[in-house]
Design a protein around this motif. Structure first.
Motif, PDB file in Angstrom:
ATOM      1  N   LEU A  42       0.835  -1.198   0.000  1.00 41.20           N
ATOM      2  CA  LEU A  42       0.000   0.000   0.000  1.00 41.20           C
ATOM      3  C   LEU A  42       0.873   1.253   0.000  1.00 41.20           C
ATOM      4  O   LEU A  42       0.582   2.222  -0.702  1.00 41.20           O
ATOM      5  CB  LEU A  42      -0.927  -0.013   1.220  1.00 41.20           C
ATOM      6  N   LYS A  43       1.947   1.219   0.758  1.00 42.02           N
ATOM      7  CA  LYS A  43       2.871   2.356   0.816  1.00 42.02           C
ATOM      8  C   LYS A  43       3.552   2.565  -0.538  1.00 42.02           C
ATOM      9  O   LYS A  43       3.668   3.696  -1.011  1.00 42.02           O
ATOM     10  CB  LYS A  43       3.918   2.126   1.908  1.00 42.02           C
ATOM     11  N   GLN A  44       3.978   1.478  -1.183  1.00 44.13           N
ATOM     12  CA  GLN A  44       4.612   1.583  -2.508  1.00 44.13           C
ATOM     13  C   GLN A  44       3.627   2.130  -3.531  1.00 44.13           C
ATOM     14  O   GLN A  44       3.977   2.956  -4.367  1.00 44.13           O
ATOM     15  CB  GLN A  44       5.141   0.223  -2.959  1.00 44.13           C
ATOM     16  N   TYR A  45       2.373   1.682  -3.471  1.00 50.14           N
ATOM     17  CA  TYR A  45       1.340   2.172  -4.381  1.00 50.14           C
ATOM     18  C   TYR A  45       1.134   3.672  -4.172  1.00 50.14           C
ATOM     19  O   TYR A  45       1.009   4.430  -5.125  1.00 50.14           O
ATOM     20  CB  TYR A  45       0.039   1.406  -4.152  1.00 50.14           C
ATOM     21  N   SER A  46       1.100   4.080  -2.930  1.00 52.59           N
ATOM     22  CA  SER A  46       0.912   5.489  -2.597  1.00 52.59           C
ATOM     23  C   SER A  46       2.075   6.343  -3.129  1.00 52.59           C
ATOM     24  O   SER A  46       1.855   7.427  -3.665  1.00 52.59           O
ATOM     25  CB  SER A  46       0.792   5.661  -1.085  1.00 52.59           C
ATOM     26  N   VAL A  47       3.278   5.832  -2.993  1.00 52.25           N
ATOM     27  CA  VAL A  47       4.451   6.555  -3.493  1.00 52.25           C
ATOM     28  C   VAL A  47       4.384   6.672  -5.012  1.00 52.25           C
ATOM     29  O   VAL A  47       4.661   7.736  -5.574  1.00 52.25           O
ATOM     30  CB  VAL A  47       5.763   5.852  -3.055  1.00 52.25           C
ATOM     31  N   ARG A  48       3.989   5.587  -5.694  1.00 49.43           N
ATOM     32  CA  ARG A  48       3.853   5.623  -7.150  1.00 49.43           C
ATOM     33  C   ARG A  48       2.794   6.632  -7.585  1.00 49.43           C
ATOM     34  O   ARG A  48       2.971   7.360  -8.545  1.00 49.43           O
ATOM     35  CB  ARG A  48       3.519   4.235  -7.702  1.00 49.43           C
ATOM     36  N   GLU A  49       1.674   6.657  -6.879  1.00 46.02           N
ATOM     37  CA  GLU A  49       0.604   7.605  -7.191  1.00 46.02           C
ATOM     38  C   GLU A  49       1.080   9.040  -6.990  1.00 46.02           C
ATOM     39  O   GLU A  49       0.825   9.903  -7.824  1.00 46.02           O
ATOM     40  CB  GLU A  49      -0.631   7.334  -6.321  1.00 46.02           C
ATOM     41  N   ASP A  50       1.786   9.284  -5.889  1.00 49.10           N
ATOM     42  CA  ASP A  50       2.320  10.622  -5.636  1.00 49.10           C
ATOM     43  C   ASP A  50       3.303  11.032  -6.725  1.00 49.10           C
ATOM     44  O   ASP A  50       3.291  12.164  -7.196  1.00 49.10           O
ATOM     45  CB  ASP A  50       3.011  10.683  -4.272  1.00 49.10           C
ATOM     46  N   PHE A  51       4.144  10.101  -7.120  1.00 44.89           N
ATOM     47  CA  PHE A  51       5.135  10.377  -8.159  1.00 44.89           C
ATOM     48  C   PHE A  51       4.457  10.646  -9.503  1.00 44.89           C
ATOM     49  O   PHE A  51       4.816  11.578 -10.212  1.00 44.89           O
ATOM     50  CB  PHE A  51       6.125   9.212  -8.277  1.00 44.89           C
ATOM     51  N   SER A  52       3.443   9.860  -9.836  1.00 47.17           N
ATOM     52  CA  SER A  52       2.697  10.057 -11.083  1.00 47.17           C
ATOM     53  C   SER A  52       2.029  11.427 -11.098  1.00 47.17           C
ATOM     54  O   SER A  52       2.029  12.127 -12.106  1.00 47.17           O
ATOM     55  CB  SER A  52       1.632   8.979 -11.261  1.00 47.17           C
ATOM     56  N   GLU A  53       1.466  11.798  -9.962  1.00 47.24           N
ATOM     57  CA  GLU A  53       0.820  13.109  -9.866  1.00 47.24           C
ATOM     58  C   GLU A  53       1.851  14.226 -10.019  1.00 47.24           C
ATOM     59  O   GLU A  53       1.605  15.225 -10.698  1.00 47.24           O
ATOM     60  CB  GLU A  53       0.098  13.232  -8.520  1.00 47.24           C
ATOM     61  N   TYR A  54       3.016  14.054  -9.406  1.00 48.69           N
ATOM     62  CA  TYR A  54       4.094  15.039  -9.526  1.00 48.69           C
ATOM     63  C   TYR A  54       4.528  15.190 -10.982  1.00 48.69           C
ATOM     64  O   TYR A  54       4.678  16.301 -11.491  1.00 48.69           O
ATOM     65  CB  TYR A  54       5.283  14.626  -8.653  1.00 48.69           C
ATOM     66  N   VAL A  55       4.697  14.073 -11.680  1.00 46.30           N
ATOM     67  CA  VAL A  55       5.113  14.113 -13.084  1.00 46.30           C
ATOM     68  C   VAL A  55       4.052  14.792 -13.937  1.00 46.30           C
ATOM     69  O   VAL A  55       4.361  15.607 -14.805  1.00 46.30           O
ATOM     70  CB  VAL A  55       5.424  12.685 -13.605  1.00 46.30           C
ATOM     71  N   ALA A  56       2.790  14.504 -13.678  1.00 45.26           N
ATOM     72  CA  ALA A  56       1.707  15.134 -14.441  1.00 45.26           C
ATOM     73  C   ALA A  56       1.710  16.647 -14.238  1.00 45.26           C
ATOM     74  O   ALA A  56       1.571  17.416 -15.187  1.00 45.26           O
ATOM     75  CB  ALA A  56       0.366  14.546 -14.023  1.00 45.26           C
ATOM     76  N   HIS A  57       1.893  17.085 -13.004  1.00 42.87           N
ATOM     77  CA  HIS A  57       1.960  18.526 -12.728  1.00 42.87           C
ATOM     78  C   HIS A  57       3.177  19.154 -13.390  1.00 42.87           C
ATOM     79  O   HIS A  57       3.101  20.266 -13.930  1.00 42.87           O
ATOM     80  CB  HIS A  57       1.991  18.783 -11.224  1.00 42.87           C
ATOM     81  N   LEU A  58       4.297  18.453 -13.363  1.00 43.29           N
ATOM     82  CA  LEU A  58       5.518  18.959 -13.990  1.00 43.29           C
ATOM     83  C   LEU A  58       5.344  19.090 -15.502  1.00 43.29           C
ATOM     84  O   LEU A  58       5.738  20.098 -16.106  1.00 43.29           O
ATOM     85  CB  LEU A  58       6.699  18.028 -13.669  1.00 43.29           C
ATOM     86  N   GLN A  59       4.717  18.098 -16.130  1.00 42.48           N
ATOM     87  CA  GLN A  59       4.475  18.166 -17.572  1.00 42.48           C
ATOM     88  C   GLN A  59       3.556  19.326 -17.919  1.00 42.48           C
ATOM     89  O   GLN A  59       3.786  20.039 -18.901  1.00 42.48           O
ATOM     90  CB  GLN A  59       3.876  16.848 -18.072  1.00 42.48           C
ATOM     91  N   LEU A  60       2.525  19.526 -17.126  1.00 41.77           N
ATOM     92  CA  LEU A  60       1.618  20.643 -17.360  1.00 41.77           C
ATOM     93  C   LEU A  60       2.360  21.969 -17.219  1.00 41.77           C
ATOM     94  O   LEU A  60       2.222  22.866 -18.051  1.00 41.77           O
ATOM     95  CB  LEU A  60       0.446  20.584 -16.372  1.00 41.77           C
ATOM     96  N   HIS A  61       3.155  22.096 -16.185  1.00 42.77           N
ATOM     97  CA  HIS A  61       3.923  23.321 -15.961  1.00 42.77           C
ATOM     98  C   HIS A  61       4.879  23.592 -17.123  1.00 42.77           C
ATOM     99  O   HIS A  61       4.974  24.716 -17.613  1.00 42.77           O
ATOM    100  CB  HIS A  61       4.706  23.210 -14.650  1.00 42.77           C
ATOM    101  N   MET A  62       5.560  22.549 -17.591  1.00 40.48           N
ATOM    102  CA  MET A  62       6.508  22.704 -18.703  1.00 40.48           C
ATOM    103  C   MET A  62       5.775  23.101 -19.986  1.00 40.48           C
ATOM    104  O   MET A  62       6.268  23.929 -20.759  1.00 40.48           O
ATOM    105  CB  MET A  62       7.300  21.414 -18.899  1.00 40.48           C
ATOM    106  N   THR A  63       4.600  22.530 -20.220  1.00 37.56           N
ATOM    107  CA  THR A  63       3.816  22.873 -21.413  1.00 37.56           C
ATOM    108  C   THR A  63       3.387  24.328 -21.372  1.00 37.56           C
ATOM    109  O   THR A  63       3.526  25.054 -22.361  1.00 37.56           O
ATOM    110  CB  THR A  63       2.573  21.970 -21.514  1.00 37.56           C
ATOM    111  N   LEU A  64       2.884  24.763 -20.241  1.00 42.28           N
ATOM    112  CA  LEU A  64       2.460  26.159 -20.114  1.00 42.28           C
ATOM    113  C   LEU A  64       3.647  27.107 -20.238  1.00 42.28           C
ATOM    114  O   LEU A  64       3.540  28.168 -20.860  1.00 42.28           O
ATOM    115  CB  LEU A  64       1.742  26.373 -18.777  1.00 42.28           C
ATOM    116  N   GLN A  65       4.783  26.727 -19.681  1.00 43.09           N
ATOM    117  CA  GLN A  65       5.986  27.558 -19.773  1.00 43.09           C
ATOM    118  C   GLN A  65       6.444  27.655 -21.223  1.00 43.09           C
ATOM    119  O   GLN A  65       6.830  28.724 -21.687  1.00 43.09           O
ATOM    120  CB  GLN A  65       7.093  26.971 -18.890  1.00 43.09           C
TER     121      GLN A  65
END
Length: 66
Positions: free
Chosen positions: A6-29
């Protein structure tokens, strides 16, 4: 063991969310860094292209044939 998975799944989800936000930020930039093409810019580029082609053709036509 289930807690560890469950902890590993949570870390993966957090990381996926971070990457999605980073991609959005880079696209807007990137959108802010790329200027919009308006007809005036396109016309000047087209004019420069024609001018360059004419200069090259003049240069080539004046070359001596060996």
């Amino acid at each position: 063991m289930q807690s560890k998975e469950l902890k590993q799944y949570s870390v993966r989800e957090d990381f996926s969310e971070y990457v999605a936000h980073l991609q959005l930020h880079m696209t807007l930039q990137a959108r802010n860094l790329v200027p919009n093409l308006n007809p005036k810019v396109i016309d000047s580029r087209e004019h420069l292209l024609h001018q360059t082609q004419a200069t090259i053709e003049k240069f080539i036509s004046r070359q001596a044939i060996s």
